[in-house]
Enzyme design. Structure first.
Site, PDB file in Angstrom:
ATOM      1  N   ASP A 118       0.914  -1.373  -0.098  1.00 52.91           N
ATOM      2  CA  ASP A 118      -0.227   0.011  -0.075  1.00 52.91           C
ATOM      3  C   ASP A 118       1.076   1.093   0.149  1.00 52.91           C
ATOM      4  O   ASP A 118       1.896   1.047  -0.493  1.00 52.91           O
ATOM      5  CB  ASP A 118      -0.796   0.238   1.575  1.00 52.91           C
ATOM      6  CG  ASP A 118      -2.192   0.860   0.976  1.00 52.91           C
ATOM      7  OD1 ASP A 118      -2.491   1.981   1.250  1.00 52.91           O
ATOM      8  OD2 ASP A 118      -3.194  -0.050   0.376  1.00 52.91           O
TER       9      ASP A 118
ATOM     10  N   ARG B 279      -6.046  16.114   3.738  1.00 52.93           N
ATOM     11  CA  ARG B 279      -4.907  15.053   3.630  1.00 52.93           C
ATOM     12  C   ARG B 279      -3.761  15.766   3.265  1.00 52.93           C
ATOM     13  O   ARG B 279      -3.135  15.014   2.562  1.00 52.93           O
ATOM     14  CB  ARG B 279      -5.258  13.742   3.366  1.00 52.93           C
ATOM     15  CG  ARG B 279      -4.947  12.653   4.037  1.00 52.93           C
ATOM     16  CD  ARG B 279      -4.771  11.440   2.878  1.00 52.93           C
ATOM     17  NE  ARG B 279      -4.101  10.059   3.929  1.00 52.93           N
ATOM     18  CZ  ARG B 279      -3.801   9.064   3.863  1.00 52.93           C
ATOM     19  NH1 ARG B 279      -4.031   9.032   2.570  1.00 52.93           N
ATOM     20  NH2 ARG B 279      -3.210   8.877   4.382  1.00 52.93           N
TER      21      ARG B 279
ATOM     22  N   LYS C 200      -4.195  -0.656  -6.753  1.00 55.72           N
ATOM     23  CA  LYS C 200      -4.926  -0.340  -5.946  1.00 55.72           C
ATOM     24  C   LYS C 200      -4.849   1.103  -5.856  1.00 55.72           C
ATOM     25  O   LYS C 200      -4.325   2.193  -5.983  1.00 55.72           O
ATOM     26  CB  LYS C 200      -5.033  -0.924  -4.788  1.00 55.72           C
ATOM     27  CG  LYS C 200      -5.999   0.470  -3.616  1.00 55.72           C
ATOM     28  CD  LYS C 200      -5.743  -0.353  -1.968  1.00 55.72           C
ATOM     29  CE  LYS C 200      -6.745   0.707  -1.073  1.00 55.72           C
ATOM     30  NZ  LYS C 200      -6.100   0.408   0.223  1.00 55.72           N
TER      31      LYS C 200
ATOM     32  N   ASN D 178      -8.012  10.374  -2.070  1.00 51.07           N
ATOM     33  CA  ASN D 178      -8.250  11.018  -0.716  1.00 51.07           C
ATOM     34  C   ASN D 178      -9.378  12.363  -0.350  1.00 51.07           C
ATOM     35  O   ASN D 178      -7.987  12.607   0.378  1.00 51.07           O
ATOM     36  CB  ASN D 178      -7.177  10.138  -0.410  1.00 51.07           C
ATOM     37  CG  ASN D 178      -7.413   9.119   0.063  1.00 51.07           C
ATOM     38  OD1 ASN D 178      -8.003   8.074   0.765  1.00 51.07           O
ATOM     39  ND2 ASN D 178      -5.916   8.759  -0.249  1.00 51.07           N
TER      40      ASN D 178
ATOM     41  N   CYS E 108     -10.729   2.531  -5.061  1.00 50.82           N
ATOM     42  CA  CYS E 108     -10.592   3.083  -3.692  1.00 50.82           C
ATOM     43  C   CYS E 108     -10.178   4.676  -3.580  1.00 50.82           C
ATOM     44  O   CYS E 108     -10.622   5.854  -4.302  1.00 50.82           O
ATOM     45  CB  CYS E 108      -9.484   2.743  -2.986  1.00 50.82           C
ATOM     46  SG  CYS E 108      -9.608   3.082  -1.556  1.00 50.82           S
TER      47      CYS E 108
ATOM     48  N   ASP F 246     -19.126   4.068  -7.690  1.00 50.27           N
ATOM     49  CA  ASP F 246     -20.762   3.982  -7.934  1.00 50.27           C
ATOM     50  C   ASP F 246     -19.787   3.356  -9.470  1.00 50.27           C
ATOM     51  O   ASP F 246     -18.949   2.256 -10.033  1.00 50.27           O
ATOM     52  CB  ASP F 246     -20.149   5.975  -8.622  1.00 50.27           C
ATOM     53  CG  ASP F 246     -19.480   5.481  -9.249  1.00 50.27           C
ATOM     54  OD1 ASP F 246     -18.415   5.690 -10.453  1.00 50.27           O
ATOM     55  OD2 ASP F 246     -18.268   6.744  -8.758  1.00 50.27           O
TER      56      ASP F 246
ATOM     57  N   ASP G 273     -12.797   2.162   4.409  1.00 45.74           N
ATOM     58  CA  ASP G 273     -11.994   2.496   5.149  1.00 45.74           C
ATOM     59  C   ASP G 273     -12.232   1.152   6.632  1.00 45.74           C
ATOM     60  O   ASP G 273     -11.654   1.134   7.611  1.00 45.74           O
ATOM     61  CB  ASP G 273     -10.808   3.548   5.182  1.00 45.74           C
ATOM     62  CG  ASP G 273     -10.401   3.703   4.556  1.00 45.74           C
ATOM     63  OD1 ASP G 273      -9.615   3.193   3.847  1.00 45.74           O
ATOM     64  OD2 ASP G 273      -9.654   4.783   4.170  1.00 45.74           O
TER      65      ASP G 273
ATOM     66  N   GLU H 130      -4.332 -18.380  15.638  1.00 47.22           N
ATOM     67  CA  GLU H 130      -5.025 -17.394  14.851  1.00 47.22           C
ATOM     68  C   GLU H 130      -4.462 -17.966  13.511  1.00 47.22           C
ATOM     69  O   GLU H 130      -5.330 -18.167  12.664  1.00 47.22           O
ATOM     70  CB  GLU H 130      -4.290 -16.020  15.183  1.00 47.22           C
ATOM     71  CG  GLU H 130      -5.604 -15.465  16.381  1.00 47.22           C
ATOM     72  CD  GLU H 130      -4.982 -14.007  16.702  1.00 47.22           C
ATOM     73  OE1 GLU H 130      -5.709 -13.228  17.817  1.00 47.22           O
ATOM     74  OE2 GLU H 130      -3.577 -13.959  16.493  1.00 47.22           O
TER      75      GLU H 130
HETATM   76  C1  GLA Z   1      -6.852   5.494   1.590  1.00 44.66           C
HETATM   77  C2  GLA Z   1      -7.341   4.150   1.650  1.00 44.66           C
HETATM   78  C3  GLA Z   1      -6.201   3.186   2.593  1.00 44.66           C
HETATM   79  C4  GLA Z   1      -5.527   3.343   2.473  1.00 44.66           C
HETATM   80  C5  GLA Z   1      -4.418   5.265   2.330  1.00 44.66           C
HETATM   81  C6  GLA Z   1      -3.389   5.020   2.282  1.00 44.66           C
HETATM   82  O1  GLA Z   1      -7.494   5.984   3.329  1.00 44.66           O
HETATM   83  O2  GLA Z   1      -9.409   3.504   1.781  1.00 44.66           O
HETATM   84  O3  GLA Z   1      -7.110   1.902   1.948  1.00 44.66           O
HETATM   85  O4  GLA Z   1      -4.915   3.067   1.076  1.00 44.66           O
HETATM   86  O5  GLA Z   1      -5.421   5.483   1.678  1.00 44.66           O
HETATM   87  O6  GLA Z   1      -2.532   6.799   3.113  1.00 44.66           O
END
Ligand code: GLA
Length: 736
Positions: free
Chosen positions: A367, A444, A477, A481, A527, A535, A549, A615
């Protein structure tokens, strides 16, 4: 042919397997809406049109003695502002002389085989369906404005798509102020409105309201479809529930600001307009220029909300999402975000990868934090090259290491954004959307890149392509944001700045199309801070979208349930995360976390290194279980078995051939000494016998049960204890 025209009555009829839609040209030349709903056996529904002279509802000049012949009272196919219809308009424009009246009259029509494709926009694909398209041309002669209303009919799927194509035929410019994708009137009847509202980390909660004599507005002005108001609304009978009642659904295929207006007028008739948000919008049509609205998907079901959802799931899964990904098994992924956030280096990632592989995870996704100077969310966004300090050898080396462990590799990107503290911003401060002379709103720590500009899109296309060419990457992904503000672009003159919002979305679609075309095998998961851009527009490019999230299963149950009214479970990115949960601090058992995540595109969002041996064993078992149900979850018919306010949530997947059934349940409000959780199954073959497989405990139902018994007599789960306890039962039909 699913479309017919009765020349004598000047009526068009669009027919699907179970529904019919009628529109008709009246004697004043206006295109009237007659009917949408369950099939009516060929009856022309004009008999329901009743005229009555209501005060303050005027008539067209040539029909002024004809009381009741008023634009304000009649059902319209595409309402316009300024000419006596005081309900919400689908179309508003200003002419060069300042006039704001638009009056549309019928010209001609065309019926063609095949699906209409709106240029530059996502759309419902024809694929293997038999589709016919009706185009009805309307004209305002005084303004020189032509509007073509386009209807494509997916007969077998009970779906109609609508959009409008608006062309300036005049020698003078016309400025559009509002251009909705469609308008639909319900002259009679009482309906409830269901819409899906929310916030970051709590998206798409169904809100059901009675309509009163007022205009209800569902909208986003954020430059994104948003967490706050999804572009999908339902109108249904007041008594409709999950399993019965008449329900209509309307889904806009658009990822930017949008508006849905639902009005009830003086006479109780209901109007719905859906389209691009008009606040802040204007679009100049120079002579000969045209504007294409986004497409809307319409469907109707007389089998309650589940029936309606089923129709949307099918059309989205089979005609919107890229079939390359829908048709295949997708790897179970682990996403590094909640595992380590920004705190990683190569060694740590490889440890995560080793543990992931041992658990049976098949795709490792790195990520945020792997590029430029991005070590927190204050810097680096826009600099799409690996941070060699953290990742010596770059993405290529990491990708090789991951592949050597037998897993696929994926990365996170947020191409539409930039931090001021980045090489990109230092070099190209002009690349951002920002109005002159004003400090921009920050969110952000980032600004939005100006995707209306070709050179900005080219920069992003080259940067993303370079990454995808340099290393073996199977998954991306694509994040977004922040909401858009300070919308101003150097690419447009002052009088055209109202176009920036829609041009941004067109720019995004152009960029996504180019990347999809260049790398067709790479899966892009959408995302936007979780599900802020969930959508049908995004689903056209990204067959999967990170649903929220919020990964707390208790909250996720409601988010996924709300999302399921319009969108199929296989499109909802859904992960098992750590306990206590990072968003809510709540601890829920691994079993319930697994059951909840299996109601979508299954994966993990935790640090496997910190799991106990017990787990780990649970996770291995969970992944095995998921693989055995995977096809059912991805391709089966989905039913919500419980209403929103019940003490437990239960849902069901039934395979298309009705031979397999998976029922899942989570108790959200556990009480002592309560009744056994009980549900009636749906969609089975009443004649077949089903055997329950793989349930723990001494349940008595070891004998096969008929589909009829499970549907009409129901099924009782054993009593469950604990915090948010969950259970799954699986039935397989006996061979005959
Ligand atoms: C967003 C995404 C999260 C993650 C963060 C990374 O909030 O929804 O899943 O990828 O950004 O900054």
């Amino acid at each position: 042919m699913s479309i017919s025209f009765d020349a004598e009555k000047r009526t068009f009829e669009l027919q699907t397997q179970n529904t019919c839609y009628q529109l008709s040209v009246d004697r004043t030349g206006v295109l009237r809406h007659l009917y949408y709903g369950k099939r009516v056996g060929g009856t022309n529904m004009r008999y329901l049109e009743k005229c009555c002279d209501r005060g303050f509802s005027g008539s067209p000049y040539d029909f002024q003695t004809d009381h009741g012949c008023s634009a304000d009272l009649m059902s319209q196919e595409y309402s316009s502002f300024g000419v006596g219809d005081y309900r919400p308009s689908a179309l508003a424009a200003v002419l060069e002389n300042g006039s704001r009246s638009i009056e549309l009259h019928y010209q001609d029509f065309e019926i063609e085989e095949g699906k209409y494709i709106p240029e530059g926009l996502p759309y419902v694909r024809e694929n293997r369906d038999a589709v016919s398209t009706l185009t009805v041309r309307l004209l305002d002669e005084t303004a020189g404005l032509e509007v073509s209303l386009i209807y494509s009919v997916f007969e077998e799927k009970d779906v109609i798509t609508r959009s409008a194509f608006i062309r300036n035929q005049d020698e003078r410019s016309i400025v559009l102020l509002k251009a909705a994708s469609f308008c639909l009137d319900f002259p009679y009847g009482d309906y409830d409105l269901i819409h899906f509202s929310g916030r970051h980390c709590m998206e798409r909660k169904p809100e059901r309201t009675k309509l009163t004599q007022a205009v209800t507005v569902i909208e986003s002005k954020r430059g994104m479809s948003s967490h706050h108001a999804n572009p999908f609304v339902i109108l249904c009978d007041p008594e409709a529930n999950e399993h019965s009642g008449h329900c209509f659904g309307f889904m806009l295929m658009y990822s930017g600001s949008h508006k849905e207006e639902i009005s009830k007028d003086q006479a109780g008739s209901i109007r719905l307009t859906v389209g691009i948000q008009d606040e802040g919008f204007s679009w100049t049509l120079s002579p000969g220029e045209a504007f294409q609205t986004p497409e809307v998907i319409l469907s109707f079901s007389d089998e309650g909300l589940n029936g309606l959802s089923g129709r949307f799931h099918r059309i989205l899964r089979e005609n919107v999402c890229d079939q390359r990904f829908i048709g295949r098994k997708l790897p179970v992924l682990l996403n590094s975000w909640e595992a380590c956030y920004f705190d990683f280096d190569l060694e740590k990632l490889l440890k995560l990868a080793d543990e992931s592989r041992d658990l049976g995870i098949e795709l490792f996704v790195l990520d945020d934090g792997w590029f430029g100077s991005r070590e927190d969310d204050h810097r680096g966004l826009g600099d799409w090259y690996a941070n060699e300090k953290r990742l010596p050898g770059g993405l290529n080396r990491l990708s090789e290491e991951i592949h050597a462990r037998g897993m696929q590799f994926g990365i996170w990107v947020e191409p539409e954004m930039v931090n001021e503290n980045s090489d990109l911003y230092r070099k190209h401060p002009d690349y951002v959307l920002k109005d002159p002379g004003r400090k921009p709103v920050m969110a952000r720590n980032q600004l939005v890149l100006d995707l209306t500009r070709r050179e900005v899109r080219d920069y992003l296309f080259v940067s993303i392509s370079r990454i995808l060419e340099e290393a073996k990457i199977e998954y991306v992904k694509w994040d977004f944001n922040r909401s858009i503000s300070n919308l101003w672009t150097v690419s447009l003159p002052a009088e055209r700045q109202g176009e920036a919002g829609h041009r941004y979305v067109l720019g995004l679609y152009d960029l996504l199309s180019r990347i999809r075309k260049a790398f067709p095998e790479v899966m892009i998961e959408g995302c936007a801070g979780g599900g802020g851009r969930f959508d049908a527009g995004m689903l056209f490019y990204c067959p999967q979208i990170w649903c929220s999230d919020n990964t707390d299963p208790a909250a996720r149950l409601s988010i996924q349930r709300g999302t399921s009214y319009g969108y199929p479970p296989c499109t909802m990115g859904s992960h098992v995360s750590a306990a206590p949960n990072h968003q809510t601090g709540r601890s829920v058992s691994m079993k319930t976390r697994g059951i909840t995540a299996m109601a979508g595109a299954f994966g993990f969002e935790l640090n496997p290194v910190s799991l106990t041996e017990e787990e780990k064993a649970e996770v291995c078992e969970m992944i095995r279980t998921y693989h055995s149900y995977e096809d059912l979850v991805r391709h089966g018919v989905y039913y919500r078995l419980t209403e929103q306010e019940e003490p437990f949530t239960a849902w069901e997947f039934v395979s298309q051939d009705k031979s397999e059934v998976l029922v899942s349940l989570v108790i959200t409000h556990l009480e002592a000494n309560s009744a056994f959780p009980y549900v009636k199954l749906r969609g089975l073959d009443p004649e077949r016998q089903y055997r329950m497989e793989g349930m723990e405990g001494d349940n008595e139902a070891v004998e096969p049960l008929s589909g009829a018994a499970l549907m009409y007599g129901g099924f009782a789960f054993d009593a469950l204890r604990g915090d948010f306890p969950g259970e799954q039962v699986y039935f397989r039909a006996l061979q005959v």
